[in-house]
Design a protein around this motif. Structure first.
Motif, short mmCIF file in Angstrom:
data_model
loop_
_atom_site.label_atom_id
_atom_site.label_comp_id
_atom_site.label_asym_id
_atom_site.label_seq_id
_atom_site.Cartn_x
_atom_site.Cartn_y
_atom_site.Cartn_z
N ASP A 25 37.31 41.54 55.76
CA ASP A 25 35.86 41.79 55.76
C ASP A 25 35.59 43.22 55.33
O ASP A 25 35.82 44.16 56.08
CB ASP A 25 35.30 41.55 57.16
N LEU A 26 35.12 43.38 54.10
CA LEU A 26 34.75 44.71 53.60
C LEU A 26 33.29 44.72 53.19
O LEU A 26 32.95 44.92 52.04
CB LEU A 26 35.64 45.12 52.43
N ASN A 27 32.42 44.54 54.15
CA ASN A 27 30.99 44.61 53.86
C ASN A 27 30.53 46.06 53.81
O ASN A 27 31.29 46.97 54.13
CB ASN A 27 30.19 43.79 54.89
N GLY A 28 29.31 46.28 53.41
CA GLY A 28 28.78 47.63 53.24
C GLY A 28 28.90 48.53 54.44
O GLY A 28 29.40 49.66 54.33
N PRO A 29 28.49 48.09 55.64
CA PRO A 29 28.61 48.95 56.81
C PRO A 29 30.05 49.32 57.15
O PRO A 29 30.33 50.44 57.58
CB PRO A 29 27.97 48.13 57.93
N ASP A 57 38.04 42.47 39.24
CA ASP A 57 37.42 43.72 38.80
C ASP A 57 36.60 44.35 39.92
O ASP A 57 36.59 45.57 40.08
CB ASP A 57 36.54 43.49 37.57
N LYS A 58 35.92 43.52 40.69
CA LYS A 58 35.13 44.02 41.82
C LYS A 58 36.04 44.65 42.87
O LYS A 58 35.73 45.71 43.41
CB LYS A 58 34.32 42.88 42.44
N LEU A 62 36.08 48.61 43.99
CA LEU A 62 35.97 49.00 45.40
C LEU A 62 37.13 49.92 45.77
O LEU A 62 36.94 50.94 46.44
CB LEU A 62 35.97 47.76 46.29
N GLN A 63 38.32 49.60 45.30
CA GLN A 63 39.49 50.42 45.58
C GLN A 63 39.32 51.84 45.01
O GLN A 63 39.58 52.82 45.69
CB GLN A 63 40.74 49.77 45.00
N LYS A 64 38.85 51.93 43.77
CA LYS A 64 38.65 53.24 43.15
C LYS A 64 37.58 54.04 43.87
O LYS A 64 37.71 55.25 44.07
CB LYS A 64 38.30 53.08 41.67
N MET A 65 36.49 53.37 44.26
CA MET A 65 35.41 54.06 44.96
C MET A 65 35.91 54.62 46.28
O MET A 65 35.65 55.77 46.64
CB MET A 65 34.24 53.10 45.20
N LEU A 66 36.67 53.82 47.03
CA LEU A 66 37.20 54.30 48.30
C LEU A 66 38.19 55.44 48.10
O LEU A 66 38.22 56.40 48.89
CB LEU A 66 37.84 53.15 49.08
N GLN A 67 38.98 55.37 47.05
CA GLN A 67 39.94 56.45 46.77
C GLN A 67 39.23 57.77 46.51
O GLN A 67 39.73 58.82 46.88
CB GLN A 67 40.83 56.08 45.59
N THR A 68 38.06 57.72 45.90
CA THR A 68 37.31 58.96 45.66
C THR A 68 36.85 59.59 46.97
O THR A 68 36.55 60.78 47.02
CB THR A 68 36.09 58.75 44.74
N HIS A 69 36.82 58.80 48.03
CA HIS A 69 36.44 59.28 49.36
C HIS A 69 37.66 59.42 50.28
O HIS A 69 37.51 59.45 51.50
CB HIS A 69 35.41 58.35 49.99
#
Length: 90
Positions: A25-29, A57-58, A62-69
């Motif tokens: 479960d990787l929802n927005g919150p 691709d999605k 998501l993986q790249k976005m989290l890595q930036t954080h």
């Protein structure tokens, strides 16, 4: 509810701690809570059991976005070998 549990638990942790989460479960919150924990200098490692219907691709975006954080995301298929995924990243 993963969001509630994670949000309350990471706030109890000290600077430099590590949190490991296995979830499907990787929802927005939940994602926001992972980022908030990383911003408090808590190392967050997530093993995401990706639903079969999720676009690859999605998942990579998501993986790249989290890595930036500074959140490490490992993606595994439901029938995948978790050892293989973790060893490939090491």
């Amino acid at each position: 509810d993963l969001h509630k549990v994670f949000s309350s638990e990471y706030k109890k942790m000290t600077f430099g701690s590590s949190l490991y989460v296995i979830t499907s479960d990787l929802n927005g919150p939940v994602v926001d809570a992972f980022v908030a924990a990383a911003m408090r200098s808590i190392r967050v490692f997530v093993v995401y059991v990706k639903p079969g219907n999720m676009d690859a691709d999605k998942a990579l975006a998501l993986q790249k976005m989290l890595q930036t954080h500074s959140v490490t995301l490992y993606i595994i298929q439901p029938d995948g070998d978790i050892r293989q995924v973790l060893e490939a990243e090491a």
